[in-house]
Design a protein around this motif. Structure first.
Motif, short mmCIF file in Angstrom:
data_model
loop_
_atom_site.label_atom_id
_atom_site.label_comp_id
_atom_site.label_asym_id
_atom_site.label_seq_id
_atom_site.Cartn_x
_atom_site.Cartn_y
_atom_site.Cartn_z
N LYS A 286 42.03 37.10 39.46
CA LYS A 286 41.44 38.17 38.58
C LYS A 286 42.80 38.69 37.51
O LYS A 286 43.86 38.20 37.83
N PHE A 287 42.56 39.64 36.74
CA PHE A 287 43.66 39.90 35.81
C PHE A 287 44.71 40.68 36.64
O PHE A 287 45.94 40.31 36.39
N ALA A 288 44.44 41.44 37.54
CA ALA A 288 45.44 42.14 38.39
C ALA A 288 46.24 41.24 39.42
O ALA A 288 47.40 41.61 39.55
N ASP A 289 45.82 39.92 39.47
CA ASP A 289 46.47 39.11 40.35
C ASP A 289 47.30 37.91 39.57
O ASP A 289 47.74 37.18 40.01
N LEU B 146 45.69 44.53 26.17
CA LEU B 146 45.94 43.93 27.44
C LEU B 146 47.50 44.05 27.62
O LEU B 146 47.96 44.24 28.86
N LEU C 42 48.04 47.21 29.35
CA LEU C 42 47.84 47.34 31.07
C LEU C 42 48.76 46.27 31.60
O LEU C 42 49.24 46.76 32.91
N ARG C 43 49.17 45.22 31.08
CA ARG C 43 50.05 44.14 31.66
C ARG C 43 51.06 43.87 30.99
O ARG C 43 50.95 42.77 30.50
N ASP D 88 53.66 42.71 31.43
CA ASP D 88 54.80 41.60 32.18
C ASP D 88 54.10 40.28 31.86
O ASP D 88 54.46 39.27 32.30
N ASP E 138 36.73 37.38 35.66
CA ASP E 138 37.20 38.79 35.51
C ASP E 138 36.26 39.35 34.55
O ASP E 138 36.51 38.60 33.33
N PHE F 149 36.48 42.99 31.75
CA PHE F 149 37.15 44.17 31.60
C PHE F 149 36.11 45.12 31.04
O PHE F 149 35.34 45.04 30.23
N GLN G 297 38.80 49.93 29.85
CA GLN G 297 40.08 49.14 29.84
C GLN G 297 40.41 48.39 28.55
O GLN G 297 41.79 48.45 28.01
#
Ligand SMILES: NCc1[nH]cc(CCC(=O)O)c1CC(=O)O
Length: 320
Positions: free
Chosen positions: A113-116, A134, A137-138, A140, A183, A185, A189
């Motif tokens: 998933k995106f969060a993982d 994106l 949100l992330r 990193d 995943d 969105f 988001q």
């Protein structure tokens, strides 16, 4: 007596021919008119240049429009999000088809998933709109520009070259690759591109009311209204399809039209997000209500500096 088939101009990719065939079949089912696909190669399909370097709007639609104007085909089917907002001389948007799922989807290695995704993971997308949202949100992750059709992009995950790619859910559905989606969105988001998931049927204006009036059988009023609001935002912000602008409109349970839009700086550091709802029955017709809604929301966003972000992003891409 034989009935001559109407010629439908389409790009050659699997996605384009699959969506065009679906429109052809629906027209034939609803009107009895046989339709044959004519495959047309666009510059956007053959060049290796990065999309944002192609001078923005129209790379995928110009060849189809040329074929229409030359009389090689009776009508053409485009992904609506690829269609520039400026009207084309001599051509008419004869139908906007009912929208498929408008969301963006992640296709990542190992079902992630995106969060993982681990920090520093590589995410392929050629769209400044996706990168900007994106990255907000992330920040990193590493966003890598890629080009090519959906199958080529998915291949970069399969080969291990990238950890993930982001593509339109509707497009993945059309090429039969929903199994690759790990995943999805939500529009809150990542706001989709204006018109994402809908198709445009375009013909010569001279034929629109007469010979080809049957194209209206595939027009979907609510989708046309929604994408009108979305595209007005894009036009008012003077942004093209390569700009970091997301917009999504939908009818609410009480039949009002709600429009959300976002303009996000390419590194995700600044954003203007806005939302507005209109009571459609206050206007002479739905499309006029939608256009007014788009103009009002765009003005509100410009007051908050959205036009600056759009212009800075264009400078960053070397367009200005
Ligand atoms: N710019 C290419 C393009 N044009 C339309 C779609 C997807 C299908 C759609 O939005 O209708 C895609 C691919 C993608 O964004 O993943």
């Amino acid at each position: 007596m034989t009935t001559t088939a109407a010629r439908l101009g389409t790009r050659r990719s699997t996605m384009a021919t699959s969506q065009s065939q679906r429109v052809a079949d629906t027209i034939t089912a609803r009107t009895g008119v046989p339709v044959e696909l004519v495959l047309i190669t666009s510059f956007g399909d053959v060049t290796r240049a990065h999309l944002t370097q192609l001078g923005g709007t129209g790379v995928f639609v110009n060849a189809l429009r040329d074929a229409l104007l030359a009389g090689d085909v009776e009508f053409a089917v485009h992904s609506l999000k690829d269609l520039p907002t400026a009207p084309a001389d001599g051509l008419t948007l004869a139908a906007v088809t009912e929208r498929d799922d408008p969301r963006d989807a992640l296709c990542a290695r190992d079902g992630l998933k995106f969060a993982d995704l681990p920090p520093g993971a590589t995410v392929g997308t050629g769209s400044p709109r996706r990168v900007a949202q994106l990255a907000a949100l992330r920040p990193d992750l590493r966003y890598v520009p890629i080009r090519g059709n959906a199958e080529t992009r998915l291949g970069k995950v399969a080969s291990g070259e990238l950890d993930a790619v982001v593509l339109a859910y509707a497009g993945l559905d059309r090429v039969g690759r929903l199994d690759d989606v790990t995943d999805v969105f939500e529009v809150e988001q990542v706001l989709p591109a204006p018109g994402q998931g809908a198709l445009a049927v375009e013909c010569r204006t001279a034929d629109a009311a007469g010979a080809l009036s049957y194209l209206g059988t595939v027009d979907h009023g609510p989708t046309r209204a929604a994408v009108t609001a979305e595209r007005v935002v894009l036009a008012e912000l003077e942004a093209g399809c390569a700009a970091p602008v997301g917009a999504y409109a939908e009818f609410t349970a009480d039949d009002r039209l709600r429009l959300r839009a976002a303009v996000v700086a390419p590194d995700g550091s600044q954003a203007v997000r806005a939302e507005r709802t209109v009571t459609v029955t206050d206007y002479p017709d739905t499309v006029q209500a939608a256009a007014a809604l788009g103009r009002q929301l765009a003005r509100e966003m410009i007051r908050q500096g959205a036009d600056r972000i759009v212009a800075d992003a264009a400078v960053g891409r070397g367009e200005i």
